[in-house]
Design an enzyme around this catalytic site. Structure first.
Site, short mmCIF file in Angstrom:
data_model
loop_
_atom_site.label_atom_id
_atom_site.label_comp_id
_atom_site.label_asym_id
_atom_site.label_seq_id
_atom_site.Cartn_x
_atom_site.Cartn_y
_atom_site.Cartn_z
N HIS A 194 -4.25 0.78 7.54
CA HIS A 194 -3.07 1.65 8.09
C HIS A 194 -2.67 2.63 6.78
O HIS A 194 -2.43 3.79 7.48
CB HIS A 194 -2.20 0.52 7.64
CG HIS A 194 -0.99 1.15 7.43
ND1 HIS A 194 0.32 0.66 8.22
CD2 HIS A 194 -0.05 1.91 6.43
CE1 HIS A 194 1.67 0.89 8.07
NE2 HIS A 194 1.22 2.03 7.46
N GLU A 195 -3.65 2.45 5.31
CA GLU A 195 -3.31 4.17 4.18
C GLU A 195 -4.47 4.53 5.23
O GLU A 195 -3.80 5.68 4.71
CB GLU A 195 -3.80 2.99 3.01
CG GLU A 195 -2.89 2.26 2.57
CD GLU A 195 -1.47 2.08 3.12
OE1 GLU A 195 -1.01 3.49 3.16
OE2 GLU A 195 -0.67 1.50 2.79
N CYS A 197 5.71 0.06 7.24
CA CYS A 197 6.06 0.84 7.24
C CYS A 197 6.66 1.42 6.03
O CYS A 197 7.93 1.77 6.98
CB CYS A 197 5.17 2.38 7.31
SG CYS A 197 4.42 3.54 7.44
N LEU A 198 6.19 1.68 4.82
CA LEU A 198 7.97 2.10 3.80
C LEU A 198 8.21 3.99 4.77
O LEU A 198 9.17 3.55 4.18
CB LEU A 198 7.49 2.09 2.45
CG LEU A 198 6.72 0.88 2.19
CD1 LEU A 198 6.19 1.82 0.83
CD2 LEU A 198 7.91 0.31 2.03
N GLY A 248 0.64 -1.11 -0.46
CA GLY A 248 -0.01 -0.24 -0.22
C GLY A 248 0.84 1.51 0.08
O GLY A 248 1.74 1.52 0.32
N HIS A 267 -2.46 7.41 7.46
CA HIS A 267 -1.58 8.38 6.74
C HIS A 267 -2.58 9.42 6.03
O HIS A 267 -1.51 10.56 6.32
CB HIS A 267 -1.27 7.87 5.25
CG HIS A 267 0.05 6.76 5.90
ND1 HIS A 267 1.41 7.17 6.53
CD2 HIS A 267 0.71 5.44 5.67
CE1 HIS A 267 1.87 6.85 6.74
NE2 HIS A 267 1.73 5.42 5.86
N GLN A 296 3.04 10.13 2.08
CA GLN A 296 4.02 9.26 1.96
C GLN A 296 5.07 9.68 0.84
O GLN A 296 5.87 9.30 0.69
CB GLN A 296 4.10 7.50 1.73
CG GLN A 296 3.76 7.72 3.73
CD GLN A 296 3.73 5.86 2.90
OE1 GLN A 296 2.80 5.04 2.11
NE2 GLN A 296 4.09 5.19 3.66
O1 GNR Z 1 4.28 -2.58 2.37
C1 GNR Z 1 3.45 -2.84 3.63
N1 GNR Z 1 3.15 -3.25 4.52
C2 GNR Z 1 2.45 -3.62 5.26
C3 GNR Z 1 2.00 -4.51 6.04
C4 GNR Z 1 1.20 -4.71 7.13
C5 GNR Z 1 0.09 -3.95 7.50
C6 GNR Z 1 0.43 -3.08 6.67
C7 GNR Z 1 1.15 -2.39 5.60
S1 GNR Z 1 1.69 -0.90 4.68
C8 GNR Z 1 3.64 -0.88 4.05
C9 GNR Z 1 3.18 -0.37 3.27
C10 GNR Z 1 3.15 1.36 3.51
O2 GNR Z 1 3.61 1.51 4.22
N2 GNR Z 1 2.04 1.76 3.26
O3 GNR Z 1 1.74 3.21 3.91
NI NI Z 2 2.75 3.17 5.81
#
Ligand code: GNR
Ligand code: NI
Length: 173
Positions: free
Chosen positions: A136-137, A94-95, A46, A140, A51
């Site tokens: 999660h997204e 999270c990236l 995601g 953000h 980001q």
């Molecule tokens: O790549 C991602 N893997 C992930 C693993 C577990 C829960 C959420 C994520 S999202 C993350 C990419 C990211 O930072 N998206 O905002």
């Molecule tokens: Ni993230």
């Protein structure tokens, strides 16, 4: 298509709320396509616009596993319309917080309404990893990170390490 630089903690932009998309036009679609390419290259499942430094309420996702067919999702101006009573726990990353992971508890299922890449209204009932990633997204878009869902002790340990790592990285360029 272009790869966009992903911003990481401690960048104040990651803590800000993004603003709604006003028009779904070709320029916006180009940005979404670049975000998807950036997400696949990272690799990630995601990516929210903030980001890559764009404070708009939009995100891309693909939770298909390696070897499975790609299943990209483009989500604009999402709004939660229902959440399940039951929760699920998952080790999130999270990236924007590279190399750190923590167990996060969230509702197991959610329903959202949003606009598609074509600007059409749509609804989505997400379960499993799709529900986790979507929440999660969407966090953000409001300046919330997965570490905001864990204990202050664990959160501060991760944030301090990231501040230190970036300081070292900047000293070594
Ligand atoms: O790549 C991602 N893997 C992930 C693993 C577990 C829960 C959420 C994520 S999202 C993350 C990419 C990211 O930072 N998206 O905002
Ligand atoms: Ni993230």
């Amino acid at each position: 298509m272009a790869l966009l630089p992903i911003i990481t903690v401690p960048d104040p932009r990651l803590l800000t709320a993004s603003t709604p998309v006003e028009a779904v036009d070709d320029a916006l679609r180009q940005t979404l396509d670049d975000m998807l390419e950036t997400m696949y290259a990272a690799p990630g499942i995601g990516l929210a616009a903030i980001q890559v430094g764009i404070a708009k309420r939009m995100l891309v996702m693909d939770v298909a596993r390696e070897g499975e067919e790609r299943d990209p999702l483009f989500i604009i101006n999402p709004e939660v319309i229902w959440v399940s009573d039951d929760d699920q726990s998952y080790e999130e990353g999270c990236l924007s917080l590279p190399e750190h992971y923590a167990e996060v508890v969230r509702p197991a299922e959610i329903k959202i309404k949003y606009l598609t890449r074509d600007g059409a209204p749509a609804e989505l009932h997400a379960t499993g990893l799709k529900a986790i990633c979507l929440q999660h997204e969407m966090d953000h878009l409001d300046g919330i990170l997965f570490v905001d869902h864990i204990s202050a002790l664990k959160r501060n340990m991760i944030l301090r390490k990231l501040v230190k790592a970036k300081r070292l990285q900047e000293a070594n360029v």
